[in-house]
Design a protein around this motif. Structure first.
Motif, PDB file in Angstrom:
ATOM      1  N   LYS A   1       0.842  -1.190   0.000  1.00 11.11           N
ATOM      2  CA  LYS A   1       0.000   0.000   0.000  1.00 11.11           C
ATOM      3  C   LYS A   1       0.878   1.241   0.000  1.00 11.11           C
ATOM      4  CE  LYS A   1      -3.721   2.383   2.488  1.00 11.11           C
ATOM      5  NZ  LYS A   1      -4.633   2.355   3.655  1.00 11.11           N
ATOM      6  N   ILE A   2       0.552   2.191  -0.876  1.00 10.79           N
ATOM      7  CA  ILE A   2       1.213   3.489  -0.884  1.00 10.79           C
ATOM      8  C   ILE A   2       0.121   4.532  -1.063  1.00 10.79           C
ATOM      9  CG2 ILE A   2       1.737   3.396  -3.360  1.00 10.79           C
ATOM     10  CD1 ILE A   2       4.348   4.938  -2.678  1.00 10.79           C
ATOM     11  N   GLY A   3      -0.016   5.436  -0.117  1.00  9.75           N
ATOM     12  CA  GLY A   3      -1.138   6.359  -0.140  1.00  9.75           C
ATOM     13  C   GLY A   3      -2.434   5.594  -0.043  1.00  9.75           C
ATOM     14  N   HIS A   4      -3.350   5.819  -0.999  1.00  9.68           N
ATOM     15  CA  HIS A   4      -4.629   5.107  -1.022  1.00  9.68           C
ATOM     16  C   HIS A   4      -4.633   3.944  -2.012  1.00  9.68           C
ATOM     17  CE1 HIS A   4      -6.409   8.152   1.552  1.00  9.68           C
ATOM     18  NE2 HIS A   4      -5.974   9.107   0.723  1.00  9.68           N
ATOM     19  N   SER A   5      -3.497   3.667  -2.634  1.00  4.83           N
ATOM     20  CA  SER A   5      -3.415   2.620  -3.651  1.00  4.83           C
ATOM     21  C   SER A   5      -2.880   1.324  -3.046  1.00  4.83           C
ATOM     22  CB  SER A   5      -2.502   3.076  -4.794  1.00  4.83           C
ATOM     23  OG  SER A   5      -2.435   2.112  -5.812  1.00  4.83           O
TER      24      SER A   5
ATOM     25  N   ARG B   1       3.909   7.598 -10.393  1.00  3.08           N
ATOM     26  CA  ARG B   1       2.825   8.554 -10.578  1.00  3.08           C
ATOM     27  C   ARG B   1       2.025   8.321 -11.859  1.00  3.08           C
ATOM     28  NH1 ARG B   1       6.452  12.641 -10.779  1.00  3.08           N
ATOM     29  NH2 ARG B   1       5.171  13.636 -12.381  1.00  3.08           N
TER      30      ARG B   1
ATOM     31  N   GLU C   1      -0.403   6.732 -14.044  1.00  3.52           N
ATOM     32  CA  GLU C   1      -1.509   5.786 -13.907  1.00  3.52           C
ATOM     33  C   GLU C   1      -1.572   4.788 -15.059  1.00  3.52           C
ATOM     34  OE1 GLU C   1      -5.137   7.874 -13.440  1.00  3.52           O
ATOM     35  OE2 GLU C   1      -4.518   8.920 -11.599  1.00  3.52           O
TER      36      GLU C   1
ATOM     37  N   THR D   1       0.666   6.854  -6.813  1.00  5.68           N
ATOM     38  CA  THR D   1       0.561   7.949  -5.852  1.00  5.68           C
ATOM     39  C   THR D   1       0.814   9.257  -6.580  1.00  5.68           C
ATOM     40  OG1 THR D   1       1.497   8.965  -3.858  1.00  5.68           O
ATOM     41  CG2 THR D   1       2.985   7.622  -5.187  1.00  5.68           C
TER      42      THR D   1
ATOM     43  N   ASP E   1       1.964  11.959  -5.328  1.00  7.05           N
ATOM     44  CA  ASP E   1       2.980  12.766  -4.656  1.00  7.05           C
ATOM     45  C   ASP E   1       4.100  13.144  -5.630  1.00  7.05           C
ATOM     46  OD1 ASP E   1       5.518  13.186  -2.911  1.00  7.05           O
ATOM     47  OD2 ASP E   1       3.875  13.236  -1.473  1.00  7.05           O
TER      48      ASP E   1
ATOM     49  N   VAL F   1       7.340   9.251   0.316  1.00  2.00           N
ATOM     50  CA  VAL F   1       6.127   8.526   0.718  1.00  2.00           C
ATOM     51  C   VAL F   1       6.482   7.160   1.300  1.00  2.00           C
ATOM     52  CG1 VAL F   1       3.880   7.716  -0.050  1.00  2.00           C
ATOM     53  CG2 VAL F   1       4.930   9.675  -1.175  1.00  2.00           C
TER      54      VAL F   1
END
Length: 403
Positions: A8-12, A27, A29, A36, A38, A91
């Motif tokens: 998990k990193i951030g909400h992903s 970053r 997608e 993320t 960030d 992060v």
């Protein structure tokens, strides 16, 4: 027991598994699995992958780096274990092992000021190294001149010209307003257990800062991970460095093709993917479709063909390693030889190949007569066609004699 590994990193979030043994973090997608937004994270920042049930991580030439317990992770993979503190840029990366030989998780926490200072110092060192680099690098010149006819041109970073179309004729390119990425290959068909040699050429269409240029060999199986599995990846040039409009960066590359590759077919296709990671602008990518052959499976197919058995299906499981096929005798001879079909299962076992034969006898049995044998890959690859056909014939006859 094979456990699970959750990331998990951030909400992903994502999970490492046999069907998705490689995850990219960044970053972008469109090209990574864990995303993320960030800004300290590069578009394609790092890679986490499974190898023999263990998790590893390696950096992909990111600007702010990947860090474990305050130490930088480079291109060489570093094993991940519970209790570590992992940062992707600024992060934290959460990793949790459940139900396997390892149980636990990474340590989460705020970015220490000391680590932030290390990141900034690392970026400054990289920038100074790039800006102090002479316009023409001897090592890159020597590598480029392995192609006959490559002429030094004094082109910005790199110093050599890409090979002519007559030298590497299979060419594809991707482009946007930031630049053009060309991939040149000697052809479009390759075989297992070999080295694929090619050439990249990046042409800047604007003044940009380039973070890295990467190329990878990818297998996509429609029954497995959607984005495919990268069998080999090479950071052809790592930055950051500044380029001017019109700069040309030519770079040779090599990718290793593994021994047990899947075969291109209805459910399997292969690509060479090239990426230019542009800092604070749109990245450039190109996908080059290629055809993959497997010479070991072909030898067994041809040996059965020499016995007058015709292939109906021959399929690869995801990530190779295992192949299944069905061979039939000619229809006019099926009754005389007493065989409807021979089902073949082939598995790679290290330096050996295991072959399982299953015979359908006409009107007598149905898929209940089996035998298997193991042959060394080295022997298989050097055996004469009649020797391999004789080995298969002997096993088929033995099956037919079973009661």
């Amino acid at each position: 027991m094979q456990g699970t590994i959750q990331l998990k990193i951030g909400h992903s979030t994502a999970q490492l598994a046999e069907t998705s043994p490689t995850l990219l973090i960044g970053r972008d997608e469109q090209s990574v699995n864990l995303v993320t937004p960030d800004q300290s994270v590069s578009r394609r920042h790092c890679e986490v992958f499974l190898q023999q049930g263990r998790a590893f991580i390696r950096d992909m030439g990111s600007s702010n780096g990947t860090w474990i317990n305050g130490a930088p992770v480079g291109q060489q993979p570093v094993e991940l274990v519970p209790g570590q503190q992992v940062f992707v840029g600024h992060v934290p990366l959460s990793i949790e092992w459940q139900g396997g030989p390892q149980v636990g998780a990474t340590v989460m926490g705020a970015l220490p000021a000391e680590l932030l200072a290390l990141m900034e110092a690392r970026k400054q060192q990289q920038a100074q190294a790039q800006y102090s680099m002479p316009p023409s690098q001897p090592s890159m010149q020597q590598a480029g001149q392995q192609f006959a006819g490559a002429q030094p041109t004094g082109l910005a970073v790199g110093g050599t010209q890409a090979p002519l179309p007559s030298q590497l004729s299979y060419r594809r390119q991707g482009s946007n307003n930031n630049g053009v990425l060309l991939v040149a290959l000697p052809g479009d068909t390759f075989t297992n257990d070999s080295v694929l040699e090619g050439y990249l050429e990046f042409t800047a269409m604007d003044a940009e800062t380039i973070s890295s240029i990467t190329v990878e060999l990818v297998e996509v199986n429609r029954k497995a991970a959607k984005k495919g599995h990268a069998w080999d990846r090479m950071i052809v040039k790592q930055g950051p460095w500044k380029c001017r409009k019109g700069d040309v960066v030519p770079m040779p590359f090599q990718l290793r093709i593994p021994s047990a590759t899947s075969i291109s077919g209805r459910d399997v296709y292969w690509e060479i993917r090239g990426y230019v990671d542009v800092a604070w602008a749109y990245d450039i990518d190109v996908e080059v479709p290629i055809t993959m052959r497997n010479k070991d499976i072909e030898r067994i197919r041809d040996a059965l063909g020499a016995l007058d058995f015709r292939v109906q299906d021959l399929e690869s499981k995801p990530l190779g390693q295992e192949f299944q096929g069905k061979f039939h005798p000619p229809a006019q001879l099926a009754t005389r030889v007493g065989i409807d079909a021979i089902n073949v299962n082939i598995q790679y076992l290290g330096t050996n190949l295991k072959v399982l034969l299953e015979v359908d006898k006409t009107g007598v049995f149905s898929k209940d007569k089996r035998t298997d044998f193991v042959v060394e890959l080295a022997r298989l690859r050097t055996a004469q066609p009649h020797e391999l056909a004789g080995l298969l014939q002997a096993n088929i006859e033995r099956l037919m004699s079973l009661k």
